[in-house]
Design an enzyme around this catalytic site. Structure first.
Site, short mmCIF file in Angstrom:
data_model
loop_
_atom_site.label_atom_id
_atom_site.label_comp_id
_atom_site.label_asym_id
_atom_site.label_seq_id
_atom_site.Cartn_x
_atom_site.Cartn_y
_atom_site.Cartn_z
N ASP A 199 55.88 55.78 52.57
CA ASP A 199 55.15 53.97 51.86
C ASP A 199 55.23 55.21 50.85
O ASP A 199 53.20 55.90 50.37
CB ASP A 199 54.35 54.11 53.13
CG ASP A 199 53.82 52.58 52.33
OD1 ASP A 199 54.25 52.18 51.09
OD2 ASP A 199 53.47 51.89 53.93
N ARG A 205 71.45 35.63 55.49
CA ARG A 205 70.40 35.88 55.95
C ARG A 205 71.59 37.25 55.81
O ARG A 205 70.80 38.25 55.86
CB ARG A 205 70.36 35.29 58.29
CG ARG A 205 69.52 36.90 58.46
CD ARG A 205 69.24 36.38 60.04
NE ARG A 205 70.16 35.65 60.50
CZ ARG A 205 71.32 35.63 61.51
NH1 ARG A 205 71.69 36.58 61.45
NH2 ARG A 205 72.32 34.01 62.17
C1 PLP Z 1 50.18 45.89 51.84
C2 PLP Z 1 50.54 47.38 52.91
C3 PLP Z 1 51.81 47.17 53.43
C4 PLP Z 1 52.25 46.22 54.12
O1 PLP Z 1 52.69 45.25 53.48
P1 PLP Z 1 53.19 43.84 53.72
O2 PLP Z 1 54.22 43.51 52.41
O3 PLP Z 1 51.86 43.13 53.44
O4 PLP Z 1 53.71 43.15 54.85
C5 PLP Z 1 52.35 48.72 53.87
N1 PLP Z 1 52.09 49.62 53.45
C6 PLP Z 1 50.23 49.54 53.06
C7 PLP Z 1 50.81 50.70 51.43
C8 PLP Z 1 50.16 48.25 52.27
O5 PLP Z 1 49.24 48.36 51.41
#
Ligand code: PLP
Length: 393
Positions: free
Chosen positions: A171, A46
């Site tokens: 993101d 972990r």
């Molecule tokens: C899919 C996605 C997420 C979330 O990711 P997971 O791996 O599904 O938890 C976050 N941001 C964007 C832009 C995504 O397309």
């Protein structure tokens, strides 16, 4: 060294004990200690695992980061950032078009704890500057966004935010480090859904957080161990394998997206195409400045009823109806009924996230086949429409 070379060579020497070209999967929960508290850098998986550590080193290299922490999903990675930096009474700014799962996390998990999400039009520097007056703790950017591919100016927003001590998170799932490296443009943290392009084969759920400044990174690393949403060694190994072809893959995805965007823009049953590579896209100029490619996603508004859209997305031969994106196999979605269904209908309407929006994630198929599959479906709608007139468009 160039990106493609680093994707294969960075932090990936042959195994010192056997010479194996490919790193082994350290499928172990625990590690023998020489004496209590004395070990070879690993005690429990972990906290750290050699396969995961190698993946983190490669990702950090590719994203231009100092450190990376890999999580069990993109949302687990997002959760760690939010928990590391937000306290009751804090605000966070997010794009109106933010990913549905991020919307749910801030609105349903953090808002009840007294952390206020404020959704603003982050494509406008003026709107961001005005919202920054409330001194939010974090600005959360997603660029391009999911699903409408809104583009936000990372460097411009970072300089406004930093002037008052607000951290900037990007993101980078849609762009990938091949096309966009937010840390080089002033972002403090990058988050990824590794599930998508980075792993790239629709067989792993994983996330990552990356940063340059240890003071920003260490609280996230602490939570990775303290809350435990860590990925399995085998999944880390699969991502390491996927990353080796990342550049080749996303270039093909992007070529396919451009071909589809052009075909869609020319079709009478398409009301609007969202693709940052089209000169008509409002974010085109910013995208050209901060990205080296326009990414692999295309969305569009179909002229027709929600029911027709449902039929269209359900009956393609090559585009499989499914959530997610960024894999080798083409996927199609109706976001309002799928990925973004967690956003209440009134709010979706207020955001302009219509039931007739279609999102395409072209895979690595040949562009001619993908274009044919989409155009055939649109042409069929035209034919049906003539036979069942007079429905209003
Ligand atoms: C899919 C996605 C997420 C979330 O990711 P997971 O791996 O599904 O938890 C976050 N941001 C964007 C832009 C995504 O397309």
């Amino acid at each position: 060294m160039h990106f493609a070379t680093r994707a294969i060579h960075a932090a990936q020497p042959s195994d010192p004990t056997t010479g194996a070209l490919v790193a082994p999967i350290f499928q172990t929960s625990t590690f023998e200690q020489e004496s209590p508290g004395v070990n070879k850098g690993f005690d429990y998986s972990r906290t750290n695992n050699p396969t995961r550590q190698r993946l983190e080193a490669v990702l950090a290299d590719l994203e231009g980061a100092r450190d990376a922490a890999v999580f069990a999903s993109g949302l687990a990675a997002e959760h760690a950032i939010l928990q590391a930096f937000l306290r009751p009474g804090d605000d966070i700014l997010l794009p109106v078009d933010v990913y549905g799962g991020t919307w749910r996390l801030v609105s349903r998990v953090f808002a009840p704890l007294g952390i206020e999400p404020r959704f603003v039009d982050t494509t406008s520097l003026d709107a961001v500057a005005a919202a920054l007056a409330a001194r939010p703790r974090l600005v959360w950017l997603e660029t391009p966004t999911n699903p409408r591919l809104h583009v936000s100016d990372i460097a411009g927003i970072a300089s406004l935010a930093h002037a008052q001590g607000t951290l900037v998170v990007v993101d980078n799932t849609f762009a990938t480090p091949v096309f966009q490296r937010p840390l080089e443009q002033g972002a403090d943290l990058v988050v990824h859904s590794v599930t998508k392009y980075l792993a790239g084969h629709s067989d792993v759920i994983q996330g990552a957080v990356l940063a340059r400044d240890p003071a920003v990174f260490e609280p996230v690393r602490f939570l990775q161990n303290a809350t435990g949403a860590v990925p399995a060694p085998f999944d880390c190994w699969l991502t390491l394998r996927g990353l080796k072809t990342l550049e080749l893959r996303v270039q093909r995805h992007a070529d396919n997206a451009r071909r589809l965007a052009e075909a869609l823009a020319a079709h009478p049953r398409v009301a609007r195409v969202y693709y940052p590579g089209l000169a008509s896209h409002p974010g085109h100029e910013v995208a050209r400045r901060q990205m080296s490619g326009f990414g692999g996603m295309v969305s569009f508004e179909l002229k027709g009823t929600a029911g027709e859209v449902t039929d269209f997305v359900s009956s393609r031969r090559l585009f499989t109806l499914g959530e997610s994106l960024g894999g080798v196999k083409a996927l199609i979605a109706q976001p309002a009924r799928m990925t973004h269904a967690s956003i209440p209908a009134e709010r979706r309407a207020a955001l302009g996230l219509s039931d007739t929006l279609v999102r395409l994630s072209p895979g690595l198929e040949h562009p001619d086949d993908l274009v044919q599959d989409v155009v055939e479906g649109l042409d069929a709608l035209c034919a049906n429409r003539e036979s069942i007139a007079p429905l209003a468009v």
